[in-house]
Design a protein around this motif. Structure first.
Motif, PDB file in Angstrom:
ATOM      1  N   THR A   1       0.511  -2.846  -4.775  1.00  0.00           N
ATOM      2  CA  THR A   1       1.727  -2.969  -3.984  1.00  0.00           C
ATOM      3  C   THR A   1       2.962  -3.105  -4.871  1.00  0.00           C
TER       4      THR A   1
ATOM      5  N   GLU B   1      -2.173  -0.334   0.325  1.00  0.00           N
ATOM      6  CA  GLU B   1      -1.391  -1.230  -0.533  1.00  0.00           C
ATOM      7  C   GLU B   1      -0.228  -0.488  -1.182  1.00  0.00           C
TER       8      GLU B   1
ATOM      9  N   GLU C   1       2.402   0.174   1.372  1.00  0.00           N
ATOM     10  CA  GLU C   1       3.170  -1.038   1.645  1.00  0.00           C
ATOM     11  C   GLU C   1       4.210  -1.285   0.557  1.00  0.00           C
TER      12      GLU C   1
END
Length: 338
Positions: free
Chosen positions: A160, A192, A195
């Protein structure tokens, strides 16, 4: 037939706690142990006989089950595993699931039949697959992706944060319509990294636009098709963040075929170093993962798991490196995309 995970859910504990109780370990609180035994009785759970056989076996084979052997990401990773395995006098068997749950199931059946000493796996996360190995007492370490249904040792990177940095760089360079090509929705790394992309947009005061996001398989053809879809729709992106190396290559191929220049028409930032990234014209901006260290770390964890089956599972997060090159620098105007 009930599994160790059914017992764990009924008792409200982890699968590793169930394993410790049913194997006679004295390290579990008495009340928890009573709950586990009661749940096992209610569900008529019977420990897998193969698990006991595996504990007695002297096999010195490890399976490394990767999701796509054609992806260069796994090359150095497997070398890291092998270097540790050889020092510990284990041999490594390489298996390729090809992102296919059916192939993964076949390999898991073979791993059980051959009573291999341990498994390092990049899972497809098909329900029940890794649970078979855990139930049979096979030591497991997950790499690259989280195992969604089981608690096992895991080695990954901070996907992320890395994706957020790459996207923020594109925004800082002045790109205004930054797209994201990511992997399948059921793969943790894909979600991830997506995001992280969204976080960077929100931090810059921009609302993520779902029209600029595409999910694809983690392969060149997926990147090519996704890039084509993005170019065919409004708003057309002026930059793209691709969340793995093969997706990046596919996106670049599409841009070349469309006659678009990088970064003059579309800026590009990739995840994972692409072979010859510095030789591509313009050189490709990428996030680099420590692939060899991921392999070594996973192998070290597997050795520890073999030696101490009852220790709590751990998650190891390794750092990445951001390599900014010409493909994402808006101030430069190369003559071609590749």
């Amino acid at each position: 037939m009930a599994t160790i995970y059914d017992v764990a859910r009924r008792a409200g504990v982890s699968a590793s706690t169930v394993s410790r109780v049913l194997n006679g370990k004295q390290t579990v609180d008495a009340q928890l142990a009573d709950r586990v035994r009661a749940a096992a009785t209610e569900l008529e759970y019977r420990p897998n006989a193969l698990a006991r056989s595996l504990r007695r076996s002297q096999t010195h084979l490890w399976a490394v089950l990767v999701s796509d052997i054609n992806n260069p990401f796994f090359t150095a990773l497997v070398r890291g595993v092998e270097d540790v395995a050889q020092q510990a006098r284990y041999s490594v068997v390489l298996c390729n699931s090809d992102e296919s749950p059916a192939k993964e199931a076949d390999y898991i059946a073979a791993i059980l039949a051959e009573q291999m000493a341990g498994v390092i796996v990049s899972p497809t996360n098909q329900p029940g697959h890794l649970a078979r190995l855990v139930s049979a007492g096979v030591p497991i370490v997950a790499i690259d992706r989280r195992a969604e249904e089981v608690e096992v040792d895991t080695v990954t990177v901070d996907n992320t944060s890395a994706a957020e940095l790459a996207t923020a760089h594109l925004l800082d360079e002045g790109f205004t319509r930054v797209a994201c090509i990511t992997g399948p929705r059921d793969v943790s790394t894909a979600e991830e990294r997506l995001e992280g992309y969204r976080r960077a947009l929100r931090a810059a005061g921009r609302k993520p636009d779902p029209r600029l996001v595409r999910h694809a398989d983690f392969r060149e053809r997926g990147g090519y098709a996704a890039m084509g879809e993005l170019l065919d729709h409004t708003p057309r992106p002026d930059a793209v963040f691709a969340t793995n190396n093969l997706l990046t290559v596919g996106a670049l191929e599409c841009l070349v075929d469309r006659g678009l220049r990088v970064p003059a028409d579309v800026g590009v930032f990739g995840f994972d170093d692409v072979p010859c990234a510095t030789l591509i014209r313009p050189p490709l901006s990428t996030i680099t993962q420590p692939t060899y260290e991921i392999g070594r770390t996973a192998a070290d964890l597997l050795l520890r798991r073999v030696e101490d089956p009852d220790r709590p599972p751990s998650v190891t997060v390794l750092p990445t490196e951001l390599h900014v090159r010409a493909s994402s620098l808006r101030s430069r105007t190369p003559t071609s995309a590749g």
